[in-house]
Design a protein around this motif. Structure first.
Motif, short mmCIF file in Angstrom:
data_model
loop_
_atom_site.label_atom_id
_atom_site.label_comp_id
_atom_site.label_asym_id
_atom_site.label_seq_id
_atom_site.Cartn_x
_atom_site.Cartn_y
_atom_site.Cartn_z
N VAL A 203 1.05 -4.18 12.33
CA VAL A 203 0.15 -3.85 11.23
C VAL A 203 0.32 -4.88 10.11
O VAL A 203 1.36 -5.55 10.00
CB VAL A 203 0.43 -2.44 10.67
N ALA A 204 -0.70 -5.00 9.27
CA ALA A 204 -0.62 -5.86 8.10
C ALA A 204 0.29 -5.24 7.05
O ALA A 204 0.27 -4.02 6.83
CB ALA A 204 -2.02 -6.08 7.52
N ARG A 205 1.10 -6.06 6.42
CA ARG A 205 2.01 -5.58 5.38
C ARG A 205 1.68 -6.16 4.01
O ARG A 205 2.30 -5.79 3.02
CB ARG A 205 3.46 -5.92 5.75
N GLU A 206 0.71 -7.07 3.96
CA GLU A 206 0.32 -7.69 2.69
C GLU A 206 -1.11 -7.31 2.34
O GLU A 206 -1.90 -6.96 3.22
CB GLU A 206 0.44 -9.22 2.79
N GLU A 207 -1.41 -7.42 1.04
CA GLU A 207 -2.77 -7.18 0.52
C GLU A 207 -3.29 -5.79 0.89
O GLU A 207 -4.48 -5.59 1.08
CB GLU A 207 -3.75 -8.26 1.03
N ARG A 208 -2.38 -4.83 0.94
CA ARG A 208 -2.77 -3.49 1.34
C ARG A 208 -3.32 -2.69 0.15
O ARG A 208 -2.87 -2.85 -0.97
CB ARG A 208 -1.58 -2.74 1.95
N ILE A 209 -4.26 -1.84 0.46
CA ILE A 209 -4.82 -0.90 -0.51
C ILE A 209 -4.31 0.50 -0.17
O ILE A 209 -4.27 0.89 1.00
CB ILE A 209 -6.37 -0.91 -0.46
N SER A 210 -3.92 1.25 -1.20
CA SER A 210 -3.57 2.65 -0.98
C SER A 210 -4.46 3.51 -1.88
O SER A 210 -4.59 3.24 -3.08
CB SER A 210 -2.09 2.91 -1.26
N THR A 211 -5.05 4.52 -1.31
CA THR A 211 -5.95 5.41 -2.05
C THR A 211 -5.14 6.55 -2.65
O THR A 211 -4.46 7.29 -1.93
CB THR A 211 -7.04 5.97 -1.11
N ILE A 212 -5.21 6.68 -3.95
CA ILE A 212 -4.54 7.79 -4.63
C ILE A 212 -5.48 8.99 -4.72
O ILE A 212 -5.07 10.13 -4.52
CB ILE A 212 -4.05 7.34 -6.03
N ARG A 213 -6.73 8.73 -5.04
CA ARG A 213 -7.76 9.77 -4.97
C ARG A 213 -9.05 9.11 -4.51
O ARG A 213 -9.52 8.17 -5.15
CB ARG A 213 -7.96 10.48 -6.29
N PRO A 214 -9.66 9.54 -3.41
CA PRO A 214 -10.89 8.90 -2.92
C PRO A 214 -12.08 9.24 -3.80
O PRO A 214 -12.01 10.13 -4.65
CB PRO A 214 -11.05 9.49 -1.51
N GLY A 215 -13.15 8.53 -3.55
CA GLY A 215 -14.38 8.78 -4.29
C GLY A 215 -14.96 7.49 -4.85
O GLY A 215 -14.34 6.42 -4.78
#
Length: 349
Positions: A203-215
């Protein structure tokens, strides 16, 4: 007349006078309705190089910065005081502000970019000629300590400014293409992280986005460096967060200081007004010494989840090599699940 009634009438008259004075003051400083956009930058244009945040202590970094701007296709006009020195700053407060004002006054200069970040911008935020800037709108860009000036200029004039690389930044291909798309090609661009394919990993380990609340949410973009932005709270230079998409980043701050700055934004009412939040990189923001610390995840959850607005973390904004250019004041739509910001109109004309 009974004393209580006399006091009530006096208080009512005083309140009315103060409200009228406040209205006059707001009319005097309020920007024109709708964002004011500068002309797009073009190859062959002259960029004014200023240093409002910090001195440049050696000749070589200045030379490299000028060569970088020239490689982008620009002519470069260094400010009179860009090589000056007073303590950590490039000259006195008056000199650094004068350089910016002079660049906006000069019709041969198409845009203004900061040499580097630092710590001096709050000292001059009240020394800029905002009426001049409103009359002669131009590209103005920088990040980090320049958060003060890009937000103040937009707040005071309505001009769309740019949270962009500074001249001394590393101008890699991603940063260059992001800058050109927004500031030169007048694209209603989608701001998204670079795609990094893992060389030898599942899996990619860089430039990752994490969603805290979608929308999804729409609104004008405001923000920048969290610490600098929080220092503007309560001043006329703090951005209008009503219905805004707030973007934040920071570097080299202990987590408890990040917590404190977020509490400042909460206490001044900014968080209750925003339509969405985009978190960039919080580079080297660590616990430090002591009995323990909340994690950044916990701090962001504590402040941002109760807002019930879209939030995502990891945007390519901040003290990192590959940077997005984010137009402050431009209308945009964020997608908390996709991790993108889509400009709803070009940021320049």
């Amino acid at each position: 007349m009974p004393t209580s009634r006399r006091q009530l009438l006096h208080l009512s008259a005083t309140a009315g006078l103060l409200a009228a004075q406040a209205g006059q003051a707001s009319q005097a400083t309020a920007p024109a309705a709708g964002p004011l956009r500068a002309r797009r930058l073009r190859p062959g244009d002259t960029l004014g190089l200023v240093s409002p945040a910090n001195a440049t202590f050696e000749r070589e970094p200045l030379k490299i910065a000028i060569e970088s701007l020239q490689a982008l296709g620009f002519k470069v006009k260094p400010g009179q005081f860009v090589s000056a020195r007073r303590g950590p700053f490039a000259g006195t407060d008056e000199q650094r502000a004068a350089d910016i004002n002079a660049m906006f006054a000069d019709d041969a200069v198409a845009g203004v970019i900061a040499m580097t970040g630092g710590s001096g911008c709050n000292r001059i935020v009240d020394k800029l000629d905002y009426e001049l800037i409103r009359r002669k709108p131009k590209f103005f860009g920088g990040f980090s300590d320049l958060t003060s000036l890009v937000n103040a200029i937009h707040q005071q004039t309505g001009l769309v400014t740019f949270h962009s690389p500074v001249a001394a930044s590393e101008w890699n291909d991603y940063s260059v293409q992001a800058f050109k798309g927004v500031a030169m090609n007048a694209e209603a661009a989608v701001l998204r992280n670079p795609v990094v394919k893992p060389a030898d990993d599942l899996v990619a380990r860089e430039e990752r986005i994490s969603t805290i609340r979608p929308g999804r949410a729409q609104g004008p973009l405001v923000g920048g460096n969290l610490t600098v932005l929080a220092s503007l709270a309560g001043t006329p230079y703090f951005p209008d967060c009503r219905g805004a998409i707030l973007f934040l980043e920071d570097i080299n701050e202990y987590i408890y200081r990040i917590d404190r700055c977020l509490s400042t934004l909460r206490l001044c009412g900014a968080f209750t007004q925003v339509a969405g939040v985009v978190l960039g990189r919080f580079t080297k923001c660590e616990p430090g010494d002591g009995y323990g610390s909340l994690t950044l995840d916990e701090v962001f959850d504590d402040y941002l989840l109760p807002l019930n607005v879209p939030v995502y973390r990891g945007a390519a904004i901040g003290h990192i090599k590959r940077k997005l250019t984010v137009p402050v004041g431009a209308p945009a739509e964020m997608d908390g699940e996709a991790g993108t910001v889509r400009l709803l109109a070009p940021a320049v004309v």
